[in-house]
Design a protein around this motif. Structure first.
Motif, PDB file in Angstrom:
ATOM      1  N   GLY A   1      23.899  10.587  25.705  1.00  0.00           N
ATOM      2  CA  GLY A   1      23.397   9.313  26.228  1.00  0.00           C
ATOM      3  C   GLY A   1      23.117   9.374  27.722  1.00  0.00           C
ATOM      4  O   GLY A   1      22.233   8.682  28.236  1.00  0.00           O
TER       5      GLY A   1
ATOM      6  N   ILE B   1      27.704   5.949  28.863  1.00  0.00           N
ATOM      7  CA  ILE B   1      27.075   4.852  28.117  1.00  0.00           C
ATOM      8  C   ILE B   1      27.694   4.722  26.728  1.00  0.00           C
ATOM      9  O   ILE B   1      27.862   3.614  26.218  1.00  0.00           O
ATOM     10  CB  ILE B   1      25.532   5.052  28.042  1.00  0.00           C
ATOM     11  CG1 ILE B   1      24.831   3.843  27.410  1.00  0.00           C
ATOM     12  CG2 ILE B   1      25.164   6.328  27.285  1.00  0.00           C
ATOM     13  CD1 ILE B   1      24.804   2.618  28.242  1.00  0.00           C
ATOM     14  N   GLU B   2      28.092   5.859  26.136  1.00  0.00           N
ATOM     15  CA  GLU B   2      28.687   5.807  24.786  1.00  0.00           C
ATOM     16  C   GLU B   2      30.022   5.065  24.797  1.00  0.00           C
ATOM     17  O   GLU B   2      30.449   4.549  23.757  1.00  0.00           O
ATOM     18  CB  GLU B   2      28.900   7.216  24.234  1.00  0.00           C
ATOM     19  CG  GLU B   2      27.626   7.977  23.878  1.00  0.00           C
ATOM     20  CD  GLU B   2      27.093   8.853  25.014  1.00  0.00           C
ATOM     21  OE1 GLU B   2      27.495   8.617  26.184  1.00  0.00           O
ATOM     22  OE2 GLU B   2      26.294   9.763  24.739  1.00  0.00           O
TER      23      GLU B   2
ATOM     24  N   ASP C   1      31.338  -1.240  20.589  1.00  0.00           N
ATOM     25  CA  ASP C   1      30.312  -1.363  19.562  1.00  0.00           C
ATOM     26  C   ASP C   1      28.970  -1.875  20.101  1.00  0.00           C
ATOM     27  O   ASP C   1      28.236  -2.576  19.418  1.00  0.00           O
ATOM     28  CB  ASP C   1      30.805  -2.304  18.452  1.00  0.00           C
ATOM     29  CG  ASP C   1      31.422  -3.553  19.058  1.00  0.00           C
ATOM     30  OD1 ASP C   1      31.348  -3.716  20.287  1.00  0.00           O
ATOM     31  OD2 ASP C   1      31.980  -4.374  18.305  1.00  0.00           O
ATOM     32  N   GLY C   2      28.702  -1.544  21.365  1.00  0.00           N
ATOM     33  CA  GLY C   2      27.409  -1.938  21.928  1.00  0.00           C
ATOM     34  C   GLY C   2      27.324  -3.410  22.275  1.00  0.00           C
ATOM     35  O   GLY C   2      26.228  -3.974  22.315  1.00  0.00           O
TER      36      GLY C   2
ATOM     37  N   GLN D   1      24.500  -4.765  27.516  1.00  0.00           N
ATOM     38  CA  GLN D   1      23.823  -4.205  26.336  1.00  0.00           C
ATOM     39  C   GLN D   1      23.184  -5.325  25.517  1.00  0.00           C
ATOM     40  O   GLN D   1      22.082  -5.174  24.995  1.00  0.00           O
ATOM     41  CB  GLN D   1      24.826  -3.394  25.495  1.00  0.00           C
ATOM     42  CG  GLN D   1      25.226  -2.093  26.193  1.00  0.00           C
ATOM     43  CD  GLN D   1      26.402  -1.390  25.550  1.00  0.00           C
ATOM     44  OE1 GLN D   1      27.368  -2.036  25.135  1.00  0.00           O
ATOM     45  NE2 GLN D   1      26.341  -0.063  25.472  1.00  0.00           N
TER      46      GLN D   1
ATOM     47  N   TRP E   1      20.168  -6.640  27.438  1.00  0.00           N
ATOM     48  CA  TRP E   1      19.040  -5.701  27.335  1.00  0.00           C
ATOM     49  C   TRP E   1      18.213  -5.994  26.071  1.00  0.00           C
ATOM     50  O   TRP E   1      16.994  -5.849  26.077  1.00  0.00           O
ATOM     51  CB  TRP E   1      19.560  -4.262  27.317  1.00  0.00           C
ATOM     52  CG  TRP E   1      19.165  -3.452  28.501  1.00  0.00           C
ATOM     53  CD1 TRP E   1      18.341  -2.369  28.489  1.00  0.00           C
ATOM     54  CD2 TRP E   1      19.542  -3.638  29.884  1.00  0.00           C
ATOM     55  NE1 TRP E   1      18.190  -1.872  29.776  1.00  0.00           N
ATOM     56  CE2 TRP E   1      18.915  -2.634  30.637  1.00  0.00           C
ATOM     57  CE3 TRP E   1      20.342  -4.564  30.548  1.00  0.00           C
ATOM     58  CZ2 TRP E   1      19.061  -2.512  32.025  1.00  0.00           C
ATOM     59  CZ3 TRP E   1      20.501  -4.443  31.922  1.00  0.00           C
ATOM     60  CH2 TRP E   1      19.866  -3.436  32.643  1.00  0.00           C
ATOM     61  N   ALA E   2      18.912  -6.419  25.010  1.00  0.00           N
ATOM     62  CA  ALA E   2      18.199  -6.765  23.773  1.00  0.00           C
ATOM     63  C   ALA E   2      17.504  -8.120  23.907  1.00  0.00           C
ATOM     64  O   ALA E   2      16.354  -8.279  23.495  1.00  0.00           O
ATOM     65  CB  ALA E   2      19.160  -6.772  22.592  1.00  0.00           C
TER      66      ALA E   2
ATOM     67  N   ILE F   1      21.780   0.704  32.846  1.00  0.00           N
ATOM     68  CA  ILE F   1      22.889  -0.129  32.366  1.00  0.00           C
ATOM     69  C   ILE F   1      24.199   0.274  33.051  1.00  0.00           C
ATOM     70  O   ILE F   1      24.993  -0.579  33.451  1.00  0.00           O
ATOM     71  CB  ILE F   1      23.010  -0.031  30.821  1.00  0.00           C
ATOM     72  CG1 ILE F   1      21.808  -0.717  30.153  1.00  0.00           C
ATOM     73  CG2 ILE F   1      24.320  -0.653  30.329  1.00  0.00           C
ATOM     74  CD1 ILE F   1      21.698  -0.497  28.649  1.00  0.00           C
TER      75      ILE F   1
ATOM     76  N   THR G   1      12.133  -7.789  18.835  1.00  0.00           N
ATOM     77  CA  THR G   1      12.851  -6.828  19.678  1.00  0.00           C
ATOM     78  C   THR G   1      12.615  -5.397  19.194  1.00  0.00           C
ATOM     79  O   THR G   1      12.608  -5.135  17.991  1.00  0.00           O
ATOM     80  CB  THR G   1      14.362  -7.141  19.636  1.00  0.00           C
ATOM     81  OG1 THR G   1      14.533  -8.526  19.918  1.00  0.00           O
ATOM     82  CG2 THR G   1      15.130  -6.325  20.673  1.00  0.00           C
TER      83      THR G   1
ATOM     84  N   ILE H   1      16.415  -0.707  20.095  1.00  0.00           N
ATOM     85  CA  ILE H   1      17.125  -1.259  21.248  1.00  0.00           C
ATOM     86  C   ILE H   1      18.603  -0.884  21.263  1.00  0.00           C
ATOM     87  O   ILE H   1      19.156  -0.491  22.288  1.00  0.00           O
ATOM     88  CB  ILE H   1      16.947  -2.807  21.345  1.00  0.00           C
ATOM     89  CG1 ILE H   1      17.615  -3.357  22.611  1.00  0.00           C
ATOM     90  CG2 ILE H   1      17.489  -3.535  20.143  1.00  0.00           C
ATOM     91  CD1 ILE H   1      16.965  -2.957  23.886  1.00  0.00           C
TER      92      ILE H   1
ATOM     93  N   ALA I   1      20.448   1.323  24.089  1.00  0.00           N
ATOM     94  CA  ALA I   1      21.452   0.694  24.959  1.00  0.00           C
ATOM     95  C   ALA I   1      22.850   1.264  24.753  1.00  0.00           C
ATOM     96  O   ALA I   1      23.756   0.969  25.535  1.00  0.00           O
ATOM     97  CB  ALA I   1      21.456  -0.816  24.735  1.00  0.00           C
ATOM     98  N   THR I   2      23.050   2.065  23.715  1.00  0.00           N
ATOM     99  CA  THR I   2      24.367   2.669  23.507  1.00  0.00           C
ATOM    100  C   THR I   2      24.327   4.194  23.637  1.00  0.00           C
ATOM    101  O   THR I   2      25.329   4.863  23.399  1.00  0.00           O
ATOM    102  CB  THR I   2      24.935   2.299  22.109  1.00  0.00           C
ATOM    103  OG1 THR I   2      23.995   2.699  21.107  1.00  0.00           O
ATOM    104  CG2 THR I   2      25.199   0.813  22.003  1.00  0.00           C
ATOM    105  N   GLY I   3      23.178   4.737  24.008  1.00  0.00           N
ATOM    106  CA  GLY I   3      23.097   6.168  24.305  1.00  0.00           C
ATOM    107  C   GLY I   3      23.059   7.086  23.098  1.00  0.00           C
ATOM    108  O   GLY I   3      23.535   8.222  23.157  1.00  0.00           O
TER     109      GLY I   3
END
Lengths: 151, 711
Positions: free
Chosen positions: A35, A75-76, A81-82, A87, A90-91, A106, B197, B201, B205-207
């Motif tokens: 990531g 980032i991981e 859980d995102g 995060q 961002w969506a 981020i 979206t 995404i 955003a989580t790599g």
């Protein structure tokens, strides 16, 4: 090759690499945490941004030998859980175009919000100047950070 | 079941679907935590056609055929399929398809043409699948298909029976493929036109691994190559003694005039590359920016024996002019600087080759690699990863050829990685260009227009079917090519990315010279084009759409009525079948012009995914501003003078203005958006900077002319 003990995303790792190996490549090639991105290798673009004890750090110029006991977050590991507010923001703002720089964006933003939960637009711009987005999603990044800061 | 019919329709083996490591959709598929969970979801897939698979639970998998380079096709193209299929977007999983010329058309990310070329095919794929599902349900119920309706993946009939797509999918694959299936009326669209979206995404955003550089294969070695440092050089010899001492370096191989270092990690390969000692030779004296400039300037004063366009009698009009206005514009080379540096995976064995990576043009890449390896195209597979930026650079295939050659020699799976320095100095740039514009003015009217374009290694540096062709009865467009050893490639909005700036900045100057309002001046020229078209003059653009965006931009920006201290500049350009007009606003801070706002009006037909369309349009505008303001790239004796972002300045957040995007409401078929907002913006800001400072700008980068490049 020397052995280094690292704490990445709260997990312990041991790696055998040369002392000058940047953390970026330890993460990507040895720990399979891809990531964190390679963009320039000279701390100019911010794609490789991680947190070192919570502070935004360019991993492409950070040799494994100087990390010591400091905790690395990538980032991981930013959230389970995102669902870190950034995060999610961002969506909401559908920020990415190609997406390549966004993990670094981020991570820079997360470090900002950790030290300054309600930044002004000027403070956001100052904090994010080190991160290049070649697709130029800058205005969406700024909006997403503002949204996350209101949570 | 008719096996032949089934095979014709089932074009993907499950192994191909499940493999490859680029399996990222969203919703139910990504909710599966394990490989086994994903495999279970995929196990009962029914392949309705090339684009659509439906499992028994009603999960619809839509294949995205085109490379995703950040232009949002992986979301917007499946939206079009889902629309006609009539399913809820939340039940859709999107997967990247590999190169497959049997089932897909034009798997290219270039020319802003993905949606325009695929619009009909995608709609037909969705509508045909829907009809097959209806036909299967009708057969089961013993009713006529015309008695059945659909809504979000459920088929109902007039007797009150209903069945889901998932329940009937296994039957639907056995149905004959219907022909001439009607398409929806765009007024009834439910998915198209709604903000949707990006399907990747969460993975972004989580790599999660998505990009070329994220791809890994068991036993793979990383390869970093040393290439000639200057254009025009070849390799004489090299010493790899120090390289072979680097921990992790496994092999060093020469291929052509390049050397590849193969290692167990990227860092070891980079260290190995730096430790190589190579001797190069070759005459590079002609390959300096100073020499290029001399040649180009000479061409600007040389009449062409084969003009690109010649209307009326330009010579007489200039001879009779009251005044001639002449200006010359200078555009430098430009690297693409995709943030993901060039890379490719290749595994070449005796009878096949596997290629995986970021490419905007997989089919051409396969063809070129087949030629290199002496293989047939069907011996080579190409899988496309998500692309970390292309801007035209990945329309080329040099990196895939290098990867294939290295893998063939090393007899191993390898991932070729360009360092940033390799990426910026190895070649393939936007060509340097120069333009000379002349207009003849008589009785306060422009009576003739003469454009001479020149540049490095290009076929044609003018656009003879675009505006202002048609607007002037006497018009001459000429182009001259300067040959060079420096390699060039398409760069976002090829040619027009600089030509539009030069032309629209020149028109601003002409308008001011004639005492005309710059917007009204353009409107008058388009009216002249309309009148000339009626007299039989030919050109590629639509006058009404051109005028439409000009008026919309002027209205939204409150053109001519800016508040005190705000200076406006106007520009308009048509490219990639899309019409764009832009107003830039500049204020003076600390005696320097600062760009505050861009108002952008666009006619790109129907907008498929507004949130992504706005993002894409803004990106083009800001990319255009960044390169106009800061983009500078030159050569001395064939050697690039910048190799990383410390020397090549890219725009950053603190330099970005507010961008407002307005689309002309339209139900016309969609046209491109990846490029067209970029060409006009250079002139919009240059014209606003003139309004603010009185200084005209004739060269990129503006910051250098304004004395602020170093700051």
């Amino acid at each position: 090759m020397p052995t280094y003990k690292l704490t990445v995303n709260k997990k312990k790792y041991e790696v055998n690499v040369d002392a000058d190996t940047p953390i970026l490549w330890v993460l990507r090639d040895h720990l399979n945490l891809v990531g964190t991105k390679y963009g320039c290798g000279i701390a100019q673009c911010g794609a490789c941004t991680i947190h070192l004890d919570g502070k935004a750090t360019r991993s492409c110029v950070l040799p494994v030998s100087v990390v010591g006991n400091k905790a690395i977050t990538t980032i991981e590991g930013l959230s389970e859980d995102g669902t870190h507010p950034l995060q999610e923001a961002w969506a909401i703002h559908d920020v990415p175009q190609c997406g390549y720089c966004q993990a670094g964006q981020i991570m820079s933003a997360a470090a900002l919000l950790a030290s300054n939960p309600h930044p002004t637009e000027e403070e956001i711009i100052t904090a994010m100047q080190g991160n290049i987005c070649r697709c130029a999603t800058y205005n969406h990044i700024k909006e997403a950070i503002l949204t996350a800061s209101k949570k | 079941m008719n096996t032949t019919t089934y095979n014709r329709r089932s074009f993907f083996k499950v192994s191909a679907v499940a493999g490859g490591g680029i399996l990222f959709g969203f919703n139910m598929l990504t909710a599966q935590k394990t490989e086994a969970g994903i495999a279970e979801v995929l196990a009962d897939i029914n392949r309705i056609n090339g684009y659509i698979q439906i499992d028994s639970k009603g999960i619809v998998t839509i294949m995205s055929a085109n490379p995703e380079v950040g232009q949002n096709v992986k979301t917007s193209m499946p939206m079009i399929v889902a629309e006609e299929l009539d399913v809820a977007w939340r039940s859709v999983v999107v997967k990247q398809a590999p190169l497959d010329t049997k089932n897909f058309v034009r798997q290219v990310a270039g020319g802003s043409q993905s949606l325009r070329f695929s619009w009909k095919a995608l709609r037909t794929a969705g509508a045909t699948a829907r009809q097959m599902l209806i036909n299967a349900a009708a057969q089961k119920w013993g009713v006529s298909p015309s008695e059945c309706t659909t809504n979000e993946g459920v088929i109902s009939n007039s007797k009150g029976q209903s069945i889901t797509y998932g329940e009937i999918a296994a039957e639907a694959v056995k149905m004959e493929v219907p022909k001439d299936v009607p398409l929806k009326n765009p007024k009834d669209f439910k998915i198209i036109g709604k903000n949707t979206t990006n399907v990747d995404i969460k993975a972004i955003a989580t790599g999660k691994p998505l990009f070329g550089l994220d791809y890994k294969r068991e036993g793979m070695l990383y390869a970093v190559a040393l290439r000639p440092p200057a254009f025009g050089q070849t390799l004489v010899s090299f010493d790899d003694k120090e390289t072979r001492k680097v921990n992790g370096v496994k092999d060093v191989i020469r291929f052509g005039d390049k050397i590849a270092v193969l290692a167990t990690s990227t860092w070891a390969a980079i260290k190995g590359q730096k430790a190589l000692k190579a001797t190069w030779t070759g005459d590079t004296k002609a390959e300096s920016t100073e020499e290029h400039d001399k040649k180009m300037l000479a061409f600007l004063d040389t009449p062409s024996s084969a003009p690109k366009r010649s209307d009326g009698d330009v010579k007489t009009a200039f001879a009779n002019a009251d005044k001639v206005l002449e200006r010359t514009f200078h555009g430098p080379f430009m690297p693409h600087n995709s943030l993901e540096p060039m890379n490719f995976f290749a595994h070449v064995s005796v009878d096949k080759a596997e290629l995986v990576g970021p490419t905007q043009r997989p089919e051409e890449t396969r063809k070129q690699v087949a030629t290199l390896l002496g293989m047939k195209e069907d011996q080579i597979s190409v899988e496309m990863t998500r692309i970390g930026g292309g801007f035209g650079r990945r329309l080329m295939w040099d990196f895939a050829l290098e990867a294939a050659e290295i893998s063939k020699i090393a007899k191993k799976p390898i991932q070729l990685v360009f360092t940033r320095e390799d990426d910026m100095t190895a070649g393939l740039y936007r060509p340097a260009t120069k333009y000379k514009f002349r207009v003849a003015i008589k009785d306060k009217k422009v009576t003739a227009y003469h454009l001479t374009g020149t540049g490095i290694n290009g076929q044609n540096f003018v656009r003879e079917t675009f505006f202002p062709a048609g607007a002037f009865e006497n018009l001459l467009m000429e182009s001259h090519n300067v040959e060079s050893k420096i390699t060039v490639a398409p760069w976002r909005a090829p040619i027009t990315n600089f030509l539009a700036f030069a032309e629209q900045a020149f028109f601003d100057e002409v308008a001011r010279e004639m005492g005309a309002d710059p917007v009204q001046f353009r409107l008058d020229l388009f009216e002249q084009a309309r009148a000339n078209a009626q007299k039989g003059m030919k050109f590629d653009y639509d006058v009404d759409k051109s005028i439409g965006v000009i008026k919309l931009a002027a209205e939204k920006a409150n053109w001519g009525k800016a508040e005190k201290g705000v200076y406006q500049g106007f520009s308009t350009y048509y490219s990639h079948n899309t019409y764009v007009a832009e107003v830039a606003e500049v204020v003076m801070q600390n005696n320097q012009p600062v760009i505050k706002r861009i108002v952008c009006a666009i006619d790109c037909g129907l907008v498929v995914n507004p949130i992504a369309a706005i993002n894409q349009s803004e990106g083009g505008v800001i990319d255009g501003i960044g390169h106009a303001m800061f983009g500078d790239f030159s050569f001395v004796d064939g050697k690039p003078q910048a190799s990383n972002f410390n020397k090549f300045r890219l725009i950053r957040m603190n330099e970005v203005p507010k961008v407002e995007v307005h689309f002309v409401p339209s139900l016309n078929d969609p046209t491109g958006l990846g490029e067209p907002t970029l060409p006009p913006v250079g002139a919009a800001i240059a014209n606003a900077i003139f309004a603010a400072t009185g200084k005209r700008l004739y060269s990129f980068p503006f910051a250098k002319e304004l004395g602020t490049q170093g700051s």
